[in-house]
Design a protein around this motif. Structure first.
Motif, PDB file in Angstrom:
ATOM      1  N   GLN A  69       5.977 -13.166  -5.613  1.00  0.00           N
ATOM      2  CA  GLN A  69       5.723 -13.228  -6.705  1.00  0.00           C
ATOM      3  C   GLN A  69       5.203 -11.938  -7.762  1.00  0.00           C
ATOM      4  O   GLN A  69       5.845 -11.632  -8.884  1.00  0.00           O
ATOM      5  N   ILE A  70       4.502 -10.497  -6.880  1.00  0.00           N
ATOM      6  CA  ILE A  70       3.776  -9.754  -6.883  1.00  0.00           C
ATOM      7  C   ILE A  70       5.265  -8.645  -6.595  1.00  0.00           C
ATOM      8  O   ILE A  70       5.058  -6.701  -6.944  1.00  0.00           O
ATOM      9  N   ASP A  71       6.340  -9.068  -6.117  1.00  0.00           N
ATOM     10  CA  ASP A  71       7.338  -8.588  -5.484  1.00  0.00           C
ATOM     11  C   ASP A  71       7.035  -6.975  -4.236  1.00  0.00           C
ATOM     12  O   ASP A  71       7.324  -5.830  -4.697  1.00  0.00           O
ATOM     13  N   VAL A  72       6.311  -7.131  -3.832  1.00  0.00           N
ATOM     14  CA  VAL A  72       5.704  -6.019  -2.300  1.00  0.00           C
ATOM     15  C   VAL A  72       5.518  -6.497  -0.958  1.00  0.00           C
ATOM     16  O   VAL A  72       5.143  -7.711  -1.215  1.00  0.00           O
ATOM     17  N   PRO A  73       5.953  -5.927  -0.244  1.00  0.00           N
ATOM     18  CA  PRO A  73       6.277  -6.120   1.405  1.00  0.00           C
ATOM     19  C   PRO A  73       4.066  -6.178   1.655  1.00  0.00           C
ATOM     20  O   PRO A  73       4.162  -5.820   1.387  1.00  0.00           O
ATOM     21  N   ILE A  74       4.128  -7.689   2.669  1.00  0.00           N
ATOM     22  CA  ILE A  74       2.550  -8.085   2.765  1.00  0.00           C
ATOM     23  C   ILE A  74       3.090  -8.129   4.515  1.00  0.00           C
ATOM     24  O   ILE A  74       3.727  -8.888   5.175  1.00  0.00           O
ATOM     25  N   ILE A  75       2.630  -6.728   4.996  1.00  0.00           N
ATOM     26  CA  ILE A  75       2.561  -6.515   6.189  1.00  0.00           C
ATOM     27  C   ILE A  75       0.956  -7.460   7.059  1.00  0.00           C
ATOM     28  O   ILE A  75       0.258  -6.602   6.875  1.00  0.00           O
ATOM     29  N   VAL A  76       0.931  -8.055   8.168  1.00  0.00           N
ATOM     30  CA  VAL A  76      -0.090  -8.930   8.249  1.00  0.00           C
ATOM     31  C   VAL A  76      -0.193  -8.918  10.201  1.00  0.00           C
ATOM     32  O   VAL A  76       0.871  -8.826  10.715  1.00  0.00           O
ATOM     33  N   GLY A  77      -1.044  -8.967  10.061  1.00  0.00           N
ATOM     34  CA  GLY A  77      -1.544  -8.533  11.681  1.00  0.00           C
ATOM     35  C   GLY A  77      -1.556 -10.329  12.514  1.00  0.00           C
ATOM     36  O   GLY A  77      -2.335 -11.895  11.223  1.00  0.00           O
ATOM     37  N   ALA A  78      -1.165 -10.431  13.626  1.00  0.00           N
ATOM     38  CA  ALA A  78      -1.513 -12.119  13.779  1.00  0.00           C
ATOM     39  C   ALA A  78      -1.898 -12.075  15.431  1.00  0.00           C
ATOM     40  O   ALA A  78      -1.168 -11.523  16.830  1.00  0.00           O
ATOM     41  N   ILE A 126      -0.924   7.786   2.658  1.00  0.00           N
ATOM     42  CA  ILE A 126      -1.314   9.356   2.467  1.00  0.00           C
ATOM     43  C   ILE A 126      -0.211  10.244   2.606  1.00  0.00           C
ATOM     44  O   ILE A 126      -0.149  11.095   1.347  1.00  0.00           O
ATOM     45  N   ASP A 127       0.700  10.008   3.673  1.00  0.00           N
ATOM     46  CA  ASP A 127       2.025  10.822   3.856  1.00  0.00           C
ATOM     47  C   ASP A 127       3.122   9.939   2.957  1.00  0.00           C
ATOM     48  O   ASP A 127       4.117  11.460   2.378  1.00  0.00           O
ATOM     49  N   GLY A 128       3.487   9.143   2.619  1.00  0.00           N
ATOM     50  CA  GLY A 128       4.105   8.643   1.575  1.00  0.00           C
ATOM     51  C   GLY A 128       3.472   8.544   0.072  1.00  0.00           C
ATOM     52  O   GLY A 128       4.769   8.255  -0.881  1.00  0.00           O
ATOM     53  N   ASN A 129       2.772   8.596  -0.055  1.00  0.00           N
ATOM     54  CA  ASN A 129       1.704   8.855  -1.573  1.00  0.00           C
ATOM     55  C   ASN A 129       2.261   7.003  -1.997  1.00  0.00           C
ATOM     56  O   ASN A 129       2.601   6.862  -3.160  1.00  0.00           O
ATOM     57  N   LYS A 130       2.077   5.990  -1.469  1.00  0.00           N
ATOM     58  CA  LYS A 130       2.279   4.535  -2.244  1.00  0.00           C
ATOM     59  C   LYS A 130       0.868   3.774  -2.405  1.00  0.00           C
ATOM     60  O   LYS A 130       0.480   4.536  -1.545  1.00  0.00           O
ATOM     61  N   LYS A 131       0.771   2.942  -2.963  1.00  0.00           N
ATOM     62  CA  LYS A 131      -0.363   2.096  -3.671  1.00  0.00           C
ATOM     63  C   LYS A 131       0.195   1.185  -2.650  1.00  0.00           C
ATOM     64  O   LYS A 131       0.176   0.304  -2.540  1.00  0.00           O
ATOM     65  N   CYS A 132      -1.757   1.105  -1.977  1.00  0.00           N
ATOM     66  CA  CYS A 132      -1.755   0.330  -0.679  1.00  0.00           C
ATOM     67  C   CYS A 132      -3.096  -0.428  -0.689  1.00  0.00           C
ATOM     68  O   CYS A 132      -4.074   0.784  -0.996  1.00  0.00           O
ATOM     69  N   LEU A 133      -2.751  -1.602  -0.272  1.00  0.00           N
ATOM     70  CA  LEU A 133      -4.116  -2.189  -0.108  1.00  0.00           C
ATOM     71  C   LEU A 133      -4.194  -3.436   1.768  1.00  0.00           C
ATOM     72  O   LEU A 133      -3.108  -2.786   1.683  1.00  0.00           O
ATOM     73  N   MET A 134      -5.778  -3.007   1.869  1.00  0.00           N
ATOM     74  CA  MET A 134      -5.862  -3.675   2.994  1.00  0.00           C
ATOM     75  C   MET A 134      -7.194  -4.411   2.765  1.00  0.00           C
ATOM     76  O   MET A 134      -7.916  -4.348   2.672  1.00  0.00           O
ATOM     77  N   PHE A 135      -6.872  -5.213   3.514  1.00  0.00           N
ATOM     78  CA  PHE A 135      -7.873  -6.872   3.742  1.00  0.00           C
ATOM     79  C   PHE A 135      -8.229  -7.115   5.214  1.00  0.00           C
ATOM     80  O   PHE A 135      -7.344  -6.996   5.784  1.00  0.00           O
ATOM     81  N   SER A 136      -9.061  -5.959   5.704  1.00  0.00           N
ATOM     82  CA  SER A 136      -9.671  -6.483   6.595  1.00  0.00           C
ATOM     83  C   SER A 136     -10.658  -7.222   6.712  1.00  0.00           C
ATOM     84  O   SER A 136     -11.318  -7.101   5.847  1.00  0.00           O
ATOM     85  N   LEU A 137     -10.457  -7.963   7.343  1.00  0.00           N
ATOM     86  CA  LEU A 137     -11.688  -9.461   8.325  1.00  0.00           C
ATOM     87  C   LEU A 137     -12.103  -9.255   8.660  1.00  0.00           C
ATOM     88  O   LEU A 137     -13.010 -10.099   9.745  1.00  0.00           O
ATOM     89  N   GLU A 138     -11.447  -8.270  10.013  1.00  0.00           N
ATOM     90  CA  GLU A 138     -12.617  -7.800  12.086  1.00  0.00           C
ATOM     91  C   GLU A 138     -13.194  -7.030  11.523  1.00  0.00           C
ATOM     92  O   GLU A 138     -14.354  -7.338  12.267  1.00  0.00           O
ATOM     93  N   ARG A 174      -2.900  -5.100  -9.051  1.00  0.00           N
ATOM     94  CA  ARG A 174      -1.560  -4.764  -9.639  1.00  0.00           C
ATOM     95  C   ARG A 174      -1.488  -4.432 -10.568  1.00  0.00           C
ATOM     96  O   ARG A 174      -0.819  -3.298 -10.923  1.00  0.00           O
ATOM     97  N   GLU A 175      -2.628  -5.344 -12.274  1.00  0.00           N
ATOM     98  CA  GLU A 175      -2.349  -4.447 -12.677  1.00  0.00           C
ATOM     99  C   GLU A 175      -2.992  -3.326 -13.309  1.00  0.00           C
ATOM    100  O   GLU A 175      -2.281  -2.990 -14.171  1.00  0.00           O
ATOM    101  N   VAL A 176      -3.993  -3.305 -12.681  1.00  0.00           N
ATOM    102  CA  VAL A 176      -4.876  -1.903 -13.005  1.00  0.00           C
ATOM    103  C   VAL A 176      -4.568  -0.404 -12.073  1.00  0.00           C
ATOM    104  O   VAL A 176      -5.014   0.556 -12.469  1.00  0.00           O
ATOM    105  N   PHE A 177      -3.773  -0.862 -10.886  1.00  0.00           N
ATOM    106  CA  PHE A 177      -3.825  -0.051 -10.329  1.00  0.00           C
ATOM    107  C   PHE A 177      -2.222   0.210  -9.744  1.00  0.00           C
ATOM    108  O   PHE A 177      -2.025   1.389  -9.174  1.00  0.00           O
ATOM    109  N   GLY A 178      -1.543  -0.661  -9.174  1.00  0.00           N
ATOM    110  CA  GLY A 178      -1.024  -0.563  -9.351  1.00  0.00           C
ATOM    111  C   GLY A 178      -0.748  -0.986  -7.643  1.00  0.00           C
ATOM    112  O   GLY A 178      -1.434   0.202  -6.693  1.00  0.00           O
ATOM    113  N   VAL A 179       0.110  -1.550  -7.033  1.00  0.00           N
ATOM    114  CA  VAL A 179       0.351  -2.396  -5.824  1.00  0.00           C
ATOM    115  C   VAL A 179       2.125  -2.131  -4.773  1.00  0.00           C
ATOM    116  O   VAL A 179       3.153  -2.613  -5.849  1.00  0.00           O
TER     117      VAL A 179
END
Length: 357
Positions: A264-273, A147-159, A222-227
């Motif tokens: 492979q897709i050259d983006v950081p993946i930030i995961v909770g653990a 939102i502030d940085g205008n980066k294209k992000c995905l979030m997978f929420s499993l909880e 990544r192909e249709v939206f950009g990540v």
């Protein structure tokens, strides 16, 4: 696919060898056979990819694996010179910028200073016990970047369902946490936050739980939206269709797949653990890498590991009653800079906000 005239030539030379006429130079013939072998492989892969694309729901992972198998003599086509020239251009861009941050912000200035931001190819872990604020820090990072940085992000929420996440994001953006029966001033804040969320460059998925589906959806987006970054909350909840004898082996496999995806897709993946329960039983409740629950492979695959310091403390307002608070973030691992230090923070759960002190 090999012309008859070349087949006859190669057969004649082979018959000469068998007849004891010496060993002619077969280098050119071998080269020709290799070229036609490549053509056959490309033709077969093209047919397989075409058949997969005809399906109503083609498997993106299968398609990318087939495309990735198309190589020249088993090696990539880029050269060291090309790679170094690209690296040189990236260094020039970084040095020309007044911003010292290279990648995605962690929203904690001291963490950003040590890591330079989260960059492509990195698996970043935010670890903590239940209730310590893992999801809140993930959402804070998502808001700052999407939102502030205008980066294209995905979030997978499993909880959590996405509408619960939206409520937390509204609280973080506008400082509003009571959404039921709001007064006019509160309504204005809520609608302002909703407007910002509408224009945010992010997508939240709350119905994907399998690692293969996460990988497939990430490639497709990544192909249709950009990540630019992917957030996952959290790794121990991810399932796998592959056979795994123990939870430890399952988490090891998932951790490795996430690391491979980030490269492979050259983006950081930030995961909770989650951290192990034993951290709460120790006198010294400061987290260490060995506290990561279910698998030591997480600490091996991760480039950066942050752990929330969630511990008992005496609350003077409540008298002798002890409560658990999160008042620090430990940087336990950092492949690109200093580590093993604590950052003092204040955490306001109802606003989903971390603030460095």
């Amino acid at each position: 696919l090999v012309p008859d005239i070349q087949v006859e030539s190669i057969r004649a030379e082979w018959e000469d060898i068998m007849a004891g006429s010496g060993s002619p130079d077969l280098g050119e013939d071998i080269k020709i056979l290799k070229e036609y072998a490549k053509k056959r492989k490309l033709a077969r892969l093209s047919l397989e990819i075409g058949e997969e694309c005809k399906l109503d729901r083609p498997n993106i992972v299968v398609l990318m694996e087939k495309l990735g198998s198309i190589q020249v003599d088993g090696v990539t086509t880029t050269t060291n010179v090309q790679d170094l020239e690209q690296f040189e251009r990236e260094m020039e861009i970084r040095n020309s910028s007044h911003d010292s941050l290279v990648g995605m912000t962690s929203t904690i200035p001291k963490i950003d200073e040590a890591c330079g931001g989260f960059v492509g190819g990195e698996l970043v872990v935010i670890a903590g016990r239940p209730g310590s604020g893992k999801t809140c820090l993930l959402l804070q990072d998502l808001i700052a970047n999407a939102i502030d940085g205008n980066k294209k992000c995905l979030m997978f929420s499993l909880e959590m369902k996405r509408f619960e996440l939206y409520q937390r994001m509204i609280a973080r953006i506008e400082g509003v946490y009571k959404l039921d029966h709001p007064d006019e001033t509160t309504k204005a804040h809520i609608y302002n936050a909703i407007g910002k969320l509408k224009h945010g460059t992010f997508k939240i998925f709350d119905d994907i739980f399998d690692i293969d589906a996460i990988v497939s959806q990430s490639w497709y987006q990544r192909e249709v939206f950009g990540v630019d970054a992917i957030f996952v909350d959290y790794i121990q909840l991810i399932s796998s269709h592959h056979f795994c004898a123990t939870d430890n082996s399952r988490i090891s496999q998932i951790s490795r797949q996430l690391k491979m995806l980030s490269q492979q897709i050259d983006v950081p993946i930030i995961v909770g653990a989650q951290l192990n329960r034993q951290v709460e039983a120790r006198d010294d409740q400061r987290p260490i890498l060995a506290d990561l629950r279910d698998s030591g492979s997480i600490e091996q695959d991760a480039s950066i590991v942050m752990a929330l310091h969630h511990h008992k403390t005496d609350n003077p307002i409540l008298g002798a009653i002890a409560e658990r608070v999160t008042d620090g973030i430990f940087l336990l691992k950092n492949r690109r800079g200093p580590a093993y230090f604590r950052v003092e923070v204040s955490f306001t759960p109802w606003l989903s906000e971390f603030h460095q002190l």
